[in-house]
Scaffold this active site. Structure first.
Site, PDB file in Angstrom:
ATOM      1  N   HIS A 167       0.913  -1.134   0.128  1.00 53.59           N
ATOM      2  CA  HIS A 167       0.104   0.092  -0.079  1.00 53.59           C
ATOM      3  C   HIS A 167       0.813   1.256   0.106  1.00 53.59           C
ATOM      4  O   HIS A 167       0.310   2.341  -0.634  1.00 53.59           O
ATOM      5  CB  HIS A 167      -0.911  -0.051   1.145  1.00 53.59           C
ATOM      6  N   ASP A 391      -9.412  -8.778 -17.155  1.00 48.96           N
ATOM      7  CA  ASP A 391      -9.428  -9.950 -18.134  1.00 48.96           C
ATOM      8  C   ASP A 391      -7.972 -10.305 -18.599  1.00 48.96           C
ATOM      9  O   ASP A 391      -7.464  -9.640 -19.503  1.00 48.96           O
ATOM     10  CB  ASP A 391     -10.571  -9.438 -19.078  1.00 48.96           C
TER      11      ASP A 391
END
Length: 462
Positions: A167, A391
């Site tokens: 992060h 995808d």
């Protein structure tokens, strides 16, 4: 009302079988070396962990293909192949990235489950789900590579892909940008990136000397105490530790959101995030039964990319957010109309101006300042980042979420239903059914608290 029955224990996942030793995936071409400066927004103590995403695909991608495209995308995102370190030896208050090209860690595994079985178990994950992400042994957070990946092949030919992204290097928007770039190069190996990453964070440097021009109740000075964001809020520690936490997952459809918005007074227009945030915060406070005069806070991320002057460049993937902070008392939040909570969220958002952000950056130059997690509820918004559209060439995921979430409330996307939001909150085990009742109660009592069925409805997003 009948006493809620305790929730049944959720089944544990079977063990992973690692099919090959873990490996380091380095950039496939030489990349810049040296040190990457991290801003005061990047290296805050409450961000010193990895964002752990879980994706379930019905069709797997060969590990060699994933490794090859990962090696390619790390040319552009080369800091993720580096290593975190302190800027001054022995002093962890300021971090930087050593862009040394050591590589991201990649693990391959298999599990004796089908994608359909995983979907059935996903509503109530437990700690056994952590085995879906390779565990890196290290003495500290700094010893963990900024990017860790595990691809787990399923019995049906599907795949679970889990990533742990530091992060301190990326926020939610930045990590989504990186993952979409990786998926793009997997499905189109000869293509160029559609968005080039912006590495520099110098635009977020503090003033010299610092100029703190605003009040920031979400922060406090902790000269002798460390709170890295992984501990429960201090005032609630005893209550939340007296029994195991279990996740409660609830999906809100567009019609559910309409019903919630109709509970607001007619003059209050609000976004999906605002009304869900107010409703979830209110339900959480009611659940815990805190004293009516207790001061409480809601913390949530506010994207600052377009709020700064000049705006951050497209492609900036560092931490481009600050915490919005709504403050009130238990009585004020719980006893008033839902509109009151919505207004508090809106005021917290509107307070995040260019001057406000720069004031926070300057405040954080004092390394004794930490996020004040006492008596607060934290929401992390994942539902509008495009995470569900990933995808790799075999189709979009049928499930997207965290590997585990013990601390923060997450607003998650619902794969195949882009206008719906899944709310995931971990609560004490005996309170889980009660929390579900509080969150779904608007369906039972007819909704509107004062406005009638003409309450305003606005489907803008956060």
């Amino acid at each position: 009302m009948k006493t809620p029955l305790p929730p049944q224990p959720s089944p544990e996942l079977p063990d992973c079988s690692y099919t090959a030793p873990s490996s380091l995936i380095r950039p496939s071409s030489p990349t810049p070396t040296g040190t990457l400066y991290l801003s005061n927004l990047d290296d805050q103590h409450f961000l010193r962990f990895s964002i752990k995403y879980l994706y379930l695909f019905e069709t797997s991608v060969p590990s060699d293909t994933l490794k090859r495209s990962l090696s390619r995308v790390l040319i552009d995102y080369y800091p993720l192949a580096g290593r975190l370190r302190t800027s001054c030896p022995g002093d962890d208050r300021k971090l930087e990235v050593d862009c040394n090209g050591e590589g991201a860690l990649f693990a391959e595994a298999s599990m004796d489950l089908t994608a359909e079985e995983v979907l059935g178990l996903a509503r109530r994950p437990n700690r056994s789900w952590r085995k879906l992400l390779y565990r890196v042994e290290g003495q500290s957070f700094l010893n963990v590579p900024p990017l860790v990946v595990q691809a787990t092949n399923l019995r049906c030919g599907g795949m679970i892909l889990c990533t742990a992204i530091c992060h301190c290097l990326c926020d939610g928007i930045g990590s989504s940008q990186f993952l979409r770039a990786w998926a793009h190069l997997t499905s189109k190996p000869h293509a160029d990136l559609t968005l080039q990453p912006i590495h520099s964070r110098h635009v977020l440097r503090p003033c010299d000397p610092p100029k703190i021009q605003s009040v920031h109740p979400q922060y406090a000075r902790h000269p002798s105490r460390h709170n890295d964001g992984n501990a429960p809020p201090a005032d609630l520690h005893r209550q939340l530790q007296c029994q195991p936490l279990v996740p409660v997952s609830l999906t809100f459809t567009p019609s559910d959101v309409v019903q919630l918005k109709r509970r607001c007074v007619r003059s209050v227009k609000c976004t999906t995030f605002e009304v869900l945030a107010a409703h979830t915060w209110r339900s959480w406070v009611r659940l815990l039964g805190l004293g009516s005069s207790v001061n409480i806070k809601l913390l949530f991320s506010v994207n600052i990319r377009q709020r700064l002057s000049p705006q951050l460049q497209p492609g900036f993937y560092g931490n481009g957010f600050v915490l919005g902070c709504a403050c009130t008392t238990v009585s004020d939040l719980g006893n008033n109309n839902l509109s009151n909570g919505v207004k508090l969220v809106q005021q917290a958002k509107s307070a995040v101006t260019d001057d406000h952000v720069k004031s926070i950056i300057d405040l954080l130059e004092d390394k004794t300042v930490r996020t004040d997690m006492s008596t607060c509820f934290v929401i992390s918004q994942w539902s509008r980042l495009g995470l569900e559209d990933l995808d790799f060439g075999t189709g979009k995921p049928v499930l997207m979420g965290p590997v585990m979430s013990d601390i923060y409330c997450l607003f998650l996307p619902v794969c195949g239903c882009p206008e719906s939001v899944r709310v995931l909150v971990s609560v004490p085990e005996s309170m889980a059914k009660r929390f579900e009742y509080l969150m779904r109660g608007f369906e039972v009592d007819g909704g509107d608290e004062s406005a009638g069925e003409n309450g305003s409805v606005d489907f803008e997003d956060m």
